[in-house]
Design an enzyme around this catalytic site. Sequence first.
Site, mmCIF file in Angstrom:
data_model
loop_
_atom_site.group_PDB
_atom_site.id
_atom_site.type_symbol
_atom_site.label_atom_id
_atom_site.label_comp_id
_atom_site.label_asym_id
_atom_site.label_seq_id
_atom_site.Cartn_x
_atom_site.Cartn_y
_atom_site.Cartn_z
ATOM 1 N N SER A 1 0.816 -1.213 0.000
ATOM 2 C CA SER A 1 0.000 0.000 0.000
ATOM 3 C C SER A 1 0.850 1.264 0.000
ATOM 4 O O SER A 1 1.963 1.293 0.545
ATOM 5 C CB SER A 1 -0.856 -0.019 1.263
ATOM 6 O OG SER A 1 -1.449 1.237 1.472
ATOM 7 N N TYR B 1 -1.774 0.129 10.186
ATOM 8 C CA TYR B 1 -2.060 -0.498 8.884
ATOM 9 C C TYR B 1 -0.844 -0.342 7.962
ATOM 10 O O TYR B 1 -0.319 -1.323 7.422
ATOM 11 C CB TYR B 1 -3.311 0.137 8.255
ATOM 12 C CG TYR B 1 -3.448 -0.186 6.795
ATOM 13 C CD1 TYR B 1 -3.630 -1.498 6.384
ATOM 14 C CD2 TYR B 1 -3.364 0.810 5.820
ATOM 15 C CE1 TYR B 1 -3.731 -1.813 5.031
ATOM 16 C CE2 TYR B 1 -3.461 0.507 4.475
ATOM 17 C CZ TYR B 1 -3.643 -0.802 4.088
ATOM 18 O OH TYR B 1 -3.732 -1.106 2.757
ATOM 19 N N LYS C 1 1.892 -3.293 6.553
ATOM 20 C CA LYS C 1 2.214 -3.548 5.136
ATOM 21 C C LYS C 1 3.722 -3.396 4.896
ATOM 22 O O LYS C 1 4.324 -4.180 4.154
ATOM 23 C CB LYS C 1 1.436 -2.582 4.239
ATOM 24 C CG LYS C 1 -0.060 -2.839 4.222
ATOM 25 C CD LYS C 1 -0.388 -4.075 3.402
ATOM 26 C CE LYS C 1 -1.881 -4.343 3.326
ATOM 27 N NZ LYS C 1 -2.224 -5.564 2.587
#
Length: 320
Positions: free
Chosen positions: A116, A140, A144
Site C-alpha cells: 500500500s 495499517y 504492510k
Amino acid sequence: MIVIVTGSAGYIGGQTMLVLKDAGHEVYGIDFRQPPEHLRGVPDGFLYQDFASDAALSWIIQKQPNAIIHCAGTSLVGPSVKNPSEYYNNNVAKTLKLLDIVKQSMPRCRLVFSSSAATYGEPIMNPIHEVDPKEPVSPYGESKLMIDMMLESYHRAYGTDYVSFRYFNACGADPEGRHGQEPGATHLIARFLEATRDDGQFSIYGDNYPTADGTCVRDYVHVDDIARAHALALYHKIPAGVYNLGSNQGFSVKQVIEAAGTITGKMPFVSTEARRAGDPPELTASPTKFDMVVGAWRHHNLDAMIQHAWNWYVRQDKKV
Ligand code: UDP
C-alpha cells in the site's frame, strides 16, 4: 498457470480472479468471507477459510500453485490505530505463516503481495518513488511495510520469489460490469456515486489544504488495471521487489466530484466538513519502475474509473 488468490471475496481479489480466468489460468480463491453472489462460479475452486489456518495452508501446499496473489488482509487506517493487534496479527503474523510454507514446501512459487501507499506515510515530495522514505503513520501502513521487509529478507536468505505492489487509490469497477465495490465502501468515488444514486449527501473532508483548490489530491488507479498488473507479475521476467501502482497524476477531491457530476448528470447535496485525521494533502506515485519493466499497463483514465463504478452502482440498485 495454477494461481491461488487470497482475499478472493474482496474488491481487488475478486477483480484479479476475473482477469486471471479471462487469461486462461487455473484459479483458486480463498477467503474467510463467503464470496458475493456474482463471484461464485468464477474460480476453479474456492476455500471458505482463513488463509493462515492449518487446513488452508495444507490445501495451498496440495495445490502446488505457480503463484499466490496475496490480497487478504485488513485495510482501514482508522480502525488500525484503535486496534493495532488485529492488524499485526491479521496482516503480519498470518503472512509470516504463508511465507514459511512457501519457503518449505513451494520454493518456486511466486508471491504477489498487496502492499500500500500507506507504507510511505506523509511524503516530503510527490510523486513518490519506491526508494523514498517509508514512515507510515498508522499500524495499517506499518503492517504492510513489515510484510514488504519480510518478503525482501526471505528473498535474500531463501530465494523466495516475490513482487509487492504498493497500490495508490484503487477505484472503478469491472469494465464488463461483473464486479465492483461492496455497498457502503468508504472511499471517495464509491461514496460520492452512492450518494448521487440515492439522492443522498456527500461530505468533502476539508477544503483548506495547501493544494490548488484546497482539497486533497490523490492518484486514482482503476481496479482492472491493478488486477492486470497482478496478472503481469505472474511472469518471472519482472524482477523481485516492490513496485508502485499509480499513474503520476493527481486529482483533487473537487476535480473528481466535477468529473463524476458530468458523467452521472446529477449531483448529491455536497457539504464541506472538517479535515479527516491523517489525510496528507497530496499523494501521487511515480510508476516508472513498473512501467520500465512491463511497458504500458494502465488502460483506464479517471472518466473510465468513474463511468465503470457508476455502471456498477446503478446495476446494483436495480437488483434491489
Ligand atoms: N474523501 C472525502 N469524502 C469522503 C471520502 C473521502 O472528502 O466521503 C477524501 C479524503 O479525505 C481523501 C480523498 O477523498 O482526501 C481520498 O480518500 P479515500 O478514502 O478514497 O482514499 P485514501 O486516500 O484515504 O486511501
